[in-house]
Motif scaffolding. Structure first.
Motif, mmCIF file in Angstrom:
data_model
loop_
_atom_site.group_PDB
_atom_site.id
_atom_site.type_symbol
_atom_site.label_atom_id
_atom_site.label_comp_id
_atom_site.label_asym_id
_atom_site.label_seq_id
_atom_site.Cartn_x
_atom_site.Cartn_y
_atom_site.Cartn_z
ATOM 1 N N ASP A 269 0.818 -1.307 0.094
ATOM 2 C CA ASP A 269 0.046 -0.005 -0.123
ATOM 3 C C ASP A 269 0.735 1.145 0.086
ATOM 4 O O ASP A 269 1.856 1.361 0.819
ATOM 5 C CB ASP A 269 -0.951 0.123 1.259
ATOM 6 C CG ASP A 269 -1.955 -1.067 1.312
ATOM 7 O OD1 ASP A 269 -2.123 -1.872 0.375
ATOM 8 O OD2 ASP A 269 -2.598 -1.362 2.395
ATOM 9 N N ARG A 271 -1.177 4.347 -0.669
ATOM 10 C CA ARG A 271 -2.064 5.383 -0.128
ATOM 11 C C ARG A 271 -3.405 4.566 -0.289
ATOM 12 O O ARG A 271 -3.602 3.605 -1.045
ATOM 13 C CB ARG A 271 -2.210 6.406 -1.062
ATOM 14 C CG ARG A 271 -2.353 6.411 -2.503
ATOM 15 C CD ARG A 271 -1.956 7.372 -3.258
ATOM 16 N NE ARG A 271 -1.619 7.348 -4.509
ATOM 17 C CZ ARG A 271 -1.097 8.091 -5.555
ATOM 18 N NH1 ARG A 271 -0.858 9.467 -4.838
ATOM 19 N NH2 ARG A 271 -0.852 7.867 -6.755
ATOM 20 N N THR A 272 -4.354 5.114 0.538
ATOM 21 C CA THR A 272 -5.555 4.405 0.930
ATOM 22 C C THR A 272 -6.965 5.324 0.824
ATOM 23 O O THR A 272 -6.748 6.298 1.640
ATOM 24 C CB THR A 272 -5.698 3.667 2.300
ATOM 25 O OG1 THR A 272 -4.452 2.591 2.275
ATOM 26 C CG2 THR A 272 -6.953 2.738 2.465
ATOM 27 N N ALA A 273 -7.928 4.888 0.386
ATOM 28 C CA ALA A 273 -9.058 5.738 0.120
ATOM 29 C C ALA A 273 -10.265 4.883 0.952
ATOM 30 O O ALA A 273 -10.177 3.561 0.682
ATOM 31 C CB ALA A 273 -9.541 6.070 -1.188
ATOM 32 N N GLU A 287 -12.944 10.633 -4.155
ATOM 33 C CA GLU A 287 -11.849 9.884 -3.239
ATOM 34 C C GLU A 287 -10.458 9.853 -4.150
ATOM 35 O O GLU A 287 -9.533 9.848 -3.421
ATOM 36 C CB GLU A 287 -12.292 8.725 -2.384
ATOM 37 C CG GLU A 287 -13.518 8.779 -1.517
ATOM 38 C CD GLU A 287 -13.109 9.764 -0.549
ATOM 39 O OE1 GLU A 287 -12.104 9.837 -0.063
ATOM 40 O OE2 GLU A 287 -14.113 10.383 -0.007
ATOM 41 N N LEU A 288 -10.791 9.607 -5.275
ATOM 42 C CA LEU A 288 -9.330 9.103 -5.892
ATOM 43 C C LEU A 288 -8.726 10.346 -6.709
ATOM 44 O O LEU A 288 -7.709 10.491 -7.579
ATOM 45 C CB LEU A 288 -9.517 8.098 -6.858
ATOM 46 C CG LEU A 288 -9.244 6.469 -6.174
ATOM 47 C CD1 LEU A 288 -10.065 6.259 -4.890
ATOM 48 C CD2 LEU A 288 -9.210 5.309 -7.328
ATOM 49 N N ALA A 290 -7.285 12.995 -6.201
ATOM 50 C CA ALA A 290 -6.068 13.642 -5.982
ATOM 51 C C ALA A 290 -4.908 12.607 -6.314
ATOM 52 O O ALA A 290 -3.692 12.908 -6.193
ATOM 53 C CB ALA A 290 -5.831 13.740 -4.378
ATOM 54 N N TRP A 291 -5.247 11.167 -6.855
ATOM 55 C CA TRP A 291 -4.238 10.466 -7.123
ATOM 56 C C TRP A 291 -3.814 10.409 -8.542
ATOM 57 O O TRP A 291 -2.738 9.810 -8.866
ATOM 58 C CB TRP A 291 -4.753 8.945 -6.846
ATOM 59 C CG TRP A 291 -5.060 8.742 -5.341
ATOM 60 C CD1 TRP A 291 -5.232 9.267 -4.378
ATOM 61 C CD2 TRP A 291 -5.485 7.279 -4.942
ATOM 62 N NE1 TRP A 291 -5.752 8.662 -3.272
ATOM 63 C CE2 TRP A 291 -5.779 7.569 -3.479
ATOM 64 C CE3 TRP A 291 -5.290 5.972 -5.459
ATOM 65 C CZ2 TRP A 291 -6.102 6.281 -2.584
ATOM 66 C CZ3 TRP A 291 -5.793 4.909 -4.727
ATOM 67 C CH2 TRP A 291 -6.099 5.246 -3.316
#
Length: 292
Positions: A269, A271-273, A287-288, A290-291
């Motif tokens: 991992d 990063r995690t949402a 949620e994603l 910014a990725w």
């Protein structure tokens, strides 16, 4: 000297390059070596008993113990015959070094089925076939009450682990599979006294010199007396250590090049949402965001 004294080892792809250096060092450290090599071209076509026999002869001329073998590790029966040969010649098997490999590079849009199957066959199936037959030997010995202290060293690659290389979808997929196979095998075979590790070597070989975009990097050799960071001889000491009876490592993947050894880690991992309740498409989008 003598860290492998009394050990019996199979080294595949040992007629040239990295495998040859493994075989010479293993014999120098006291191992009895089955030098396996089909002796084909970079693409796996053809066969020639000469390279394996030359290495075996070089070992015996230096006072070591070795036999040459031309079994095809991608063939199920051939892999079994190779393990049987080691046992017949030396009474048992202690170490398996899976090193044999070929290249059939192509971009995905132009790669044909044969290019895919042949590379996966030699690398991934070849590793598994050898591992399966060797594991059967060690399981039987363990079940008979013997204190087995065996070792497997697989050969992964920078391609497929930390340095994906365009044009090598087949090779990279096989090498990534070998890294995963190593960890599964380590977990399964510990009960029989078998350790399983892998290396991801970087060195000057027939295959690296033929890899598009990499040949120039490896082609230039240093001046006499200077350290050759791309010599295949730099790889063998780590493999010999991993093969030693008292080596503690299992389930590890090591990158090795020149004077550097690094332990590699797999997928993890970064990063995690998370949401409370089930996801919706809009939740994922938000949620994603910014990725990207």
């Amino acid at each position: 000297m003598g860290s492998l004294r009394g050990r019996v080892a199979i080294i595949t792809g040992a007629g040239r390059g990295i495998g040859r250096e493994h075989a010479l060092l293993f014999a120098g450290e006291g191992a009895s070596v089955v030098v396996n090599d089909v002796g084909g071209g970079n693409d796996g076509t053809g066969s020639d008993s000469g390279p394996a026999q030359d290495v075996a002869d070089e070992i015996t001329a230096a006072g070591g113990t070795a036999v040459a073998d031309g079994s095809d590790v991608a063939d199920w029966r051939g892999a079994g015959a190779l393990v049987d040969r080691a046992v017949a010649e030396f009474g048992r098997l202690d170490v398996l070094v899976n090193n044999a490999g070929i290249l059939r590079d192509a971009f995905i849009a132009g790669m044909d089925e044969e290019q895919w199957d042949s590379v996966l066959g030699v690398h991934l199936k070849g590793h598994f076939a050898m591992l399966r037959h060797a594991a059967g030997h060690w399981k039987q010995r363990s079940k008979q009450g013997e204190d087995v202290r065996a070792a497997v060293i697989n050969t992964a690659s920078a391609s497929g682990t930390f340095l994906p290389n365009p044009g090598q979808a087949n090779y990279g997929a096989a090498k990534a599979g070998i890294a995963a196979l190593t960890q599964v095998a380590a977990a399964e075979l510990d009960r029989y006294g078998v350790r399983v590790n892998a290396i991801a070597p970087i060195a000057r070989t027939r295959l690296t010199l033929a890899t598009p975009g990499m040949g120039a990097l490896f082609d230039e050799e240093p001046d006499e007396g200077e350290f050759d960071a791309f010599s295949p001889a730099n790889i063998a000491p780590l493999v010999a250590h991993l093969a030693a009876e008292d080596c503690p490592f299992t389930g590890r993947v090591f990158s090795v090049q020149g004077g550097a050894i690094a332990e590699l880690a797999g997928w993890h991992d970064v990063r995690t949402a998370q949401v409370d309740g089930p996801w919706t498409v809009r939740d994922v989008e938000r949620e994603l965001a910014a990725w990207a």
